[in-house]
Design a protein around this motif. Structure first.
Motif, PDB file in Angstrom:
ATOM      1  N   ASN A 178      42.797  67.486   6.011  1.00 47.53           N
ATOM      2  CA  ASN A 178      42.650  66.927   7.359  1.00 47.53           C
ATOM      3  C   ASN A 178      42.299  65.443   7.258  1.00 47.53           C
ATOM      4  O   ASN A 178      41.451  64.944   7.984  1.00 47.53           O
ATOM      5  CB  ASN A 178      41.574  67.711   8.132  1.00 47.53           C
ATOM      6  CG  ASN A 178      41.570  67.391   9.612  1.00 47.53           C
ATOM      7  OD1 ASN A 178      42.604  67.108  10.192  1.00 47.53           O
ATOM      8  ND2 ASN A 178      40.406  67.432  10.214  1.00 47.53           N
ATOM      9  N   SER A 179      42.947  64.739   6.332  1.00 49.82           N
ATOM     10  CA  SER A 179      42.650  63.324   6.093  1.00 49.82           C
ATOM     11  C   SER A 179      43.050  62.471   7.296  1.00 49.82           C
ATOM     12  O   SER A 179      44.015  62.783   7.991  1.00 49.82           O
ATOM     13  CB  SER A 179      43.404  62.829   4.857  1.00 49.82           C
ATOM     14  OG  SER A 179      42.936  63.496   3.713  1.00 49.82           O
ATOM     15  N   THR A 194      42.786  66.801  13.250  1.00 50.59           N
ATOM     16  CA  THR A 194      42.050  67.912  13.851  1.00 50.59           C
ATOM     17  C   THR A 194      40.561  67.600  13.922  1.00 50.59           C
ATOM     18  O   THR A 194      39.968  67.196  12.923  1.00 50.59           O
ATOM     19  CB  THR A 194      42.274  69.202  13.033  1.00 50.59           C
ATOM     20  OG1 THR A 194      43.659  69.538  13.103  1.00 50.59           O
ATOM     21  CG2 THR A 194      41.442  70.351  13.540  1.00 50.59           C
ATOM     22  N   GLN A 195      39.965  67.813  15.104  1.00 47.79           N
ATOM     23  CA  GLN A 195      38.525  67.643  15.268  1.00 47.79           C
ATOM     24  C   GLN A 195      37.811  68.965  15.546  1.00 47.79           C
ATOM     25  O   GLN A 195      36.605  69.065  15.432  1.00 47.79           O
ATOM     26  CB  GLN A 195      38.209  66.677  16.426  1.00 47.79           C
ATOM     27  CG  GLN A 195      38.498  65.225  16.097  1.00 47.79           C
ATOM     28  CD  GLN A 195      39.952  64.871  16.299  1.00 47.79           C
ATOM     29  OE1 GLN A 195      40.596  65.287  17.243  1.00 47.79           O
ATOM     30  NE2 GLN A 195      40.497  64.094  15.381  1.00 47.79           N
ATOM     31  N   TRP A 255      43.388  77.849  14.538  1.00 50.21           N
ATOM     32  CA  TRP A 255      44.171  76.783  15.158  1.00 50.21           C
ATOM     33  C   TRP A 255      43.377  75.479  15.138  1.00 50.21           C
ATOM     34  O   TRP A 255      42.221  75.457  15.535  1.00 50.21           O
ATOM     35  CB  TRP A 255      44.492  77.139  16.614  1.00 50.21           C
ATOM     36  CG  TRP A 255      45.239  78.423  16.727  1.00 50.21           C
ATOM     37  CD1 TRP A 255      44.716  79.688  16.775  1.00 50.21           C
ATOM     38  CD2 TRP A 255      46.648  78.584  16.751  1.00 50.21           C
ATOM     39  NE1 TRP A 255      45.718  80.617  16.843  1.00 50.21           N
ATOM     40  CE2 TRP A 255      46.929  79.955  16.831  1.00 50.21           C
ATOM     41  CE3 TRP A 255      47.716  77.683  16.722  1.00 50.21           C
ATOM     42  CZ2 TRP A 255      48.227  80.458  16.877  1.00 50.21           C
ATOM     43  CZ3 TRP A 255      49.002  78.188  16.771  1.00 50.21           C
ATOM     44  CH2 TRP A 255      49.242  79.553  16.851  1.00 50.21           C
ATOM     45  N   GLY A 256      44.012  74.405  14.702  1.00 51.21           N
ATOM     46  CA  GLY A 256      43.396  73.086  14.771  1.00 51.21           C
ATOM     47  C   GLY A 256      43.683  72.458  16.120  1.00 51.21           C
ATOM     48  O   GLY A 256      44.759  72.644  16.692  1.00 51.21           O
ATOM     49  N   LYS A 257      42.689  71.713  16.630  1.00 51.00           N
ATOM     50  CA  LYS A 257      42.858  71.035  17.914  1.00 51.00           C
ATOM     51  C   LYS A 257      42.348  69.610  17.827  1.00 51.00           C
ATOM     52  O   LYS A 257      41.399  69.313  17.110  1.00 51.00           O
ATOM     53  CB  LYS A 257      42.090  71.766  19.020  1.00 51.00           C
ATOM     54  CG  LYS A 257      42.659  73.123  19.352  1.00 51.00           C
ATOM     55  CD  LYS A 257      41.922  73.752  20.511  1.00 51.00           C
ATOM     56  CE  LYS A 257      42.520  75.102  20.873  1.00 51.00           C
ATOM     57  NZ  LYS A 257      41.766  75.724  21.979  1.00 51.00           N
ATOM     58  N   GLN A 258      42.991  68.733  18.598  1.00 53.68           N
ATOM     59  CA  GLN A 258      42.526  67.359  18.735  1.00 53.68           C
ATOM     60  C   GLN A 258      41.297  67.344  19.639  1.00 53.68           C
ATOM     61  O   GLN A 258      40.978  68.347  20.280  1.00 53.68           O
ATOM     62  CB  GLN A 258      43.622  66.493  19.341  1.00 53.68           C
ATOM     63  CG  GLN A 258      44.861  66.409  18.495  1.00 53.68           C
ATOM     64  CD  GLN A 258      45.987  65.664  19.199  1.00 53.68           C
ATOM     65  OE1 GLN A 258      45.955  65.443  20.407  1.00 53.68           O
ATOM     66  NE2 GLN A 258      46.992  65.285  18.432  1.00 53.68           N
ATOM     67  N   SER A 260      50.051  71.204  15.606  1.00 56.66           N
ATOM     68  CA  SER A 260      51.029  72.191  15.133  1.00 56.66           C
ATOM     69  C   SER A 260      50.990  72.389  13.621  1.00 56.66           C
ATOM     70  O   SER A 260      51.257  73.486  13.129  1.00 56.66           O
ATOM     71  CB  SER A 260      52.433  71.817  15.587  1.00 56.66           C
ATOM     72  OG  SER A 260      52.789  70.550  15.064  1.00 56.66           O
ATOM     73  N   SER A 261      50.652  71.369  12.862  1.00 55.45           N
ATOM     74  CA  SER A 261      50.624  71.516  11.407  1.00 55.45           C
ATOM     75  C   SER A 261      49.363  72.231  10.913  1.00 55.45           C
ATOM     76  O   SER A 261      49.278  72.595   9.754  1.00 55.45           O
ATOM     77  CB  SER A 261      50.722  70.138  10.743  1.00 55.45           C
ATOM     78  OG  SER A 261      49.610  69.345  11.113  1.00 55.45           O
TER      79      SER A 261
END
Length: 116
Positions: free
Chosen positions: A11-12, A20-21, A95-98, A105-106
């Motif tokens: 998650n660089s 992602t946060q 799931w990653g989210k902003q 999506s990645s």
């Protein structure tokens, strides 16, 4: 007891902002009668592997549980230990989210992609 893992997730930062946060975990128990227990562990991956999430929950029959965790980190991993009579009927997705809540999506791991 089933152990599922997301594996290491990179998650660089891109242009100074990590994609992602926040991580959203969805746990689904498809068993109509039996409950299950799930232990959730989240790790920060750096020069060492450090636990930052440790939570145990009970998932009742025919239930979906949604949990949200901090993820503004360079690399992370989540593990799920699933036990109980409904162990084989429990599915987990990550799931990653902003920061705005928009899905990345990645950064997604669905039940079929979890490592055993």
């Amino acid at each position: 007891m089933a152990i599922l893992s997301t594996g290491p997730i990179e998650n660089s930062p891109v242009l100074g902002i990590r994609p992602t946060q926040q991580v959203t975990v969805k746990i689904l128990n498809r068993d109509a009668v039996n409950g299950s227990s799930v232990v959730i562990q989240g790790y920060v991956l750096g020069t060492t592997r450090t636990i930052y999430v440790s939570e145990g929950i009970i998932v009742a029959p025919n239930t979906v549980i949604t949990k949200h965790y901090f993820a503004d980190l360079d690399a992370l991993e989540f593990l799920f230990a699933i036990g109980g009579a409904a162990e084989n009927e429990v599915e987990v997705s990550v799931w990653g989210k902003q920061a705005s809540g928009q899905l990345v999506s990645s950064f997604r791991v669905v039940a079929q992609e979890n490592l055993g």
